[in-house]
Design a protein around this motif. Structure first.
Motif, PDB file in Angstrom:
ATOM      1  N   MET A  75      82.882  65.950  60.209  1.00 30.73           N
ATOM      2  CA  MET A  75      83.611  66.067  61.471  1.00 30.73           C
ATOM      3  C   MET A  75      84.704  65.000  61.485  1.00 30.73           C
ATOM      4  SD  MET A  75      82.177  65.928  65.391  1.00 30.73           S
ATOM      5  CE  MET A  75      81.348  67.502  65.256  1.00 30.73           C
ATOM      6  N   VAL A  76      85.927  65.428  61.772  1.00 29.70           N
ATOM      7  CA  VAL A  76      87.068  64.517  61.891  1.00 29.70           C
ATOM      8  C   VAL A  76      87.553  64.606  63.333  1.00 29.70           C
ATOM      9  CG1 VAL A  76      89.380  63.940  61.068  1.00 29.70           C
ATOM     10  CG2 VAL A  76      87.706  64.919  59.474  1.00 29.70           C
ATOM     11  N   LEU A  77      87.627  63.463  64.000  1.00 32.91           N
ATOM     12  CA  LEU A  77      88.014  63.419  65.410  1.00 32.91           C
ATOM     13  C   LEU A  77      89.382  62.769  65.562  1.00 32.91           C
ATOM     14  CD1 LEU A  77      84.580  62.233  66.811  1.00 32.91           C
ATOM     15  CD2 LEU A  77      85.455  64.576  66.683  1.00 32.91           C
ATOM     16  N   GLN A  78      90.182  63.336  66.428  1.00 35.15           N
ATOM     17  CA  GLN A  78      91.510  62.787  66.665  1.00 35.15           C
ATOM     18  C   GLN A  78      91.382  61.540  67.542  1.00 35.15           C
ATOM     19  OE1 GLN A  78      94.323  65.564  68.295  1.00 35.15           O
ATOM     20  NE2 GLN A  78      96.055  64.302  67.748  1.00 35.15           N
ATOM     21  N   GLN A  79      90.798  60.508  66.925  1.00 40.20           N
ATOM     22  CA  GLN A  79      90.574  59.230  67.603  1.00 40.20           C
ATOM     23  C   GLN A  79      90.885  58.113  66.617  1.00 40.20           C
ATOM     24  OE1 GLN A  79      89.606  58.240  70.891  1.00 40.20           O
ATOM     25  NE2 GLN A  79      90.369  56.419  69.905  1.00 40.20           N
ATOM     26  N   PRO A  80      92.126  57.615  66.643  1.00 43.70           N
ATOM     27  CA  PRO A  80      92.447  56.480  65.767  1.00 43.70           C
ATOM     28  C   PRO A  80      91.771  55.208  66.273  1.00 43.70           C
ATOM     29  CG  PRO A  80      94.347  57.043  67.113  1.00 43.70           C
ATOM     30  CD  PRO A  80      93.275  58.054  67.420  1.00 43.70           C
ATOM     31  N   SER A  81      91.565  54.274  65.367  1.00 37.11           N
ATOM     32  CA  SER A  81      90.969  53.000  65.785  1.00 37.11           C
ATOM     33  C   SER A  81      91.983  52.216  66.605  1.00 37.11           C
ATOM     34  CB  SER A  81      90.534  52.192  64.570  1.00 37.11           C
ATOM     35  OG  SER A  81      91.653  51.751  63.848  1.00 37.11           O
ATOM     36  N   ARG A  82      91.448  51.257  67.346  1.00 40.03           N
ATOM     37  CA  ARG A  82      92.304  50.374  68.140  1.00 40.03           C
ATOM     38  C   ARG A  82      91.987  48.940  67.757  1.00 40.03           C
ATOM     39  NH1 ARG A  82      91.027  52.396  74.073  1.00 40.03           N
ATOM     40  NH2 ARG A  82      88.968  52.610  73.198  1.00 40.03           N
ATOM     41  N   PRO A  83      92.935  48.030  67.953  1.00 38.03           N
ATOM     42  CA  PRO A  83      92.646  46.619  67.645  1.00 38.03           C
ATOM     43  C   PRO A  83      91.424  46.136  68.412  1.00 38.03           C
ATOM     44  CG  PRO A  83      94.980  46.926  68.088  1.00 38.03           C
ATOM     45  CD  PRO A  83      94.285  48.218  68.438  1.00 38.03           C
ATOM     46  N   ARG A  84      90.573  45.374  67.720  1.00 38.09           N
ATOM     47  CA  ARG A  84      89.314  44.930  68.319  1.00 38.09           C
ATOM     48  C   ARG A  84      89.520  44.121  69.593  1.00 38.09           C
ATOM     49  NH1 ARG A  84      85.732  43.247  63.119  1.00 38.09           N
ATOM     50  NH2 ARG A  84      85.609  41.320  64.250  1.00 38.09           N
ATOM     51  N   ASP A  85      90.594  43.367  69.670  1.00 39.20           N
ATOM     52  CA  ASP A  85      90.808  42.517  70.836  1.00 39.20           C
ATOM     53  C   ASP A  85      91.395  43.284  72.023  1.00 39.20           C
ATOM     54  OD1 ASP A  85      93.285  42.919  69.679  1.00 39.20           O
ATOM     55  OD2 ASP A  85      93.948  40.850  69.996  1.00 39.20           O
ATOM     56  N   ARG A  86      91.682  44.582  71.844  1.00 34.61           N
ATOM     57  CA  ARG A  86      92.270  45.366  72.930  1.00 34.61           C
ATOM     58  C   ARG A  86      91.334  46.456  73.446  1.00 34.61           C
ATOM     59  NH1 ARG A  86      98.054  46.175  70.108  1.00 34.61           N
ATOM     60  NH2 ARG A  86      98.570  43.983  69.953  1.00 34.61           N
ATOM     61  N   VAL A  87      90.085  46.418  73.048  1.00 36.05           N
ATOM     62  CA  VAL A  87      89.123  47.437  73.473  1.00 36.05           C
ATOM     63  C   VAL A  87      88.064  46.774  74.348  1.00 36.05           C
ATOM     64  CG1 VAL A  87      87.471  49.170  72.730  1.00 36.05           C
ATOM     65  CG2 VAL A  87      89.496  48.717  71.333  1.00 36.05           C
ATOM     66  N   PRO A  88      88.071  47.060  75.645  1.00 39.31           N
ATOM     67  CA  PRO A  88      87.056  46.473  76.522  1.00 39.31           C
ATOM     68  C   PRO A  88      85.655  46.930  76.121  1.00 39.31           C
ATOM     69  CG  PRO A  88      88.808  47.544  77.781  1.00 39.31           C
ATOM     70  CD  PRO A  88      89.005  47.913  76.346  1.00 39.31           C
ATOM     71  N   VAL A  89      84.681  46.063  76.275  1.00 42.43           N
ATOM     72  CA  VAL A  89      83.297  46.404  75.965  1.00 42.43           C
ATOM     73  C   VAL A  89      82.884  47.607  76.810  1.00 42.43           C
ATOM     74  CG1 VAL A  89      80.911  45.615  76.074  1.00 42.43           C
ATOM     75  CG2 VAL A  89      82.720  44.043  75.339  1.00 42.43           C
ATOM     76  N   GLY A  90      82.278  48.591  76.174  1.00 40.19           N
ATOM     77  CA  GLY A  90      81.832  49.783  76.880  1.00 40.19           C
ATOM     78  C   GLY A  90      82.915  50.812  77.107  1.00 40.19           C
ATOM     79  N   ASP A  91      84.132  50.552  76.646  1.00 39.02           N
ATOM     80  CA  ASP A  91      85.243  51.486  76.829  1.00 39.02           C
ATOM     81  C   ASP A  91      84.979  52.766  76.033  1.00 39.02           C
ATOM     82  OD1 ASP A  91      87.773  52.382  77.691  1.00 39.02           O
ATOM     83  OD2 ASP A  91      88.659  51.753  75.784  1.00 39.02           O
ATOM     84  N   VAL A  92      85.206  53.893  76.658  1.00 38.95           N
ATOM     85  CA  VAL A  92      85.037  55.190  76.004  1.00 38.95           C
ATOM     86  C   VAL A  92      86.373  55.916  76.059  1.00 38.95           C
ATOM     87  CG1 VAL A  92      83.833  57.397  76.059  1.00 38.95           C
ATOM     88  CG2 VAL A  92      82.626  55.306  76.701  1.00 38.95           C
TER      89      VAL A  92
END
Length: 122
Positions: A75-92
């Motif tokens: 399965m390939v999802l159209q969800q690129p990674s984001r910088p670790r410091d810009r992703v709030p904990v629990g962000d979906v």
């Protein structure tokens, strides 16, 4: 590469193989994924850069080659990674599109190396 220009110091390739099921020796311990375990969802990245500098460096192209017609689909999802410091904990994040590729011996798929992908359980 023929006449194409490239930077040999910044170019490379990584590959690995997922082995599923037994190798044929009845006395051998089963290998991972024999019972249809998932190959967890992940982003391909330079793990050393991620560990040392906390940045994600992805391949331009990721690929999967099926050697058999058995097993769960990729399965390939159209969800690129984001910088670790810009992703709030629990962000979906909302994933707008997903692709499913079922195994067929000799089949080869390629996709953007920044995308989330994995193998769900069978």
């Amino acid at each position: 590469v023929g006449d194409a220009a490239y930077d040999a110091d910044r170019s490379g390739v990584e590959w690995w193989v997922q082995v599923r099921g037994r190798t044929g020796d009845q006395h051998e311990e089963p290998v991972a994924n024999e019972l249809g375990e998932a190959l967890g969802f992940h982003w391909d990245r330079d793990e050393m850069m991620n560990d040392e500098q906390k940045i994600n460096v992805h391949p331009q192209v990721a690929s999967v080659t099926y050697l058999t017609s058995n097993g769960a689909p990729t399965m390939v999802l159209q969800q690129p990674s984001r910088p670790r410091d810009r992703v709030p904990v629990g962000d979906v994040a909302e994933i707008p599109v997903g692709y499913l590729s079922h195994p067929v011996a000799g089949k080869h798929i390629c996709f953007d190396g920044r995308l989330l992908h994995g193998v769900p359980p069978e």
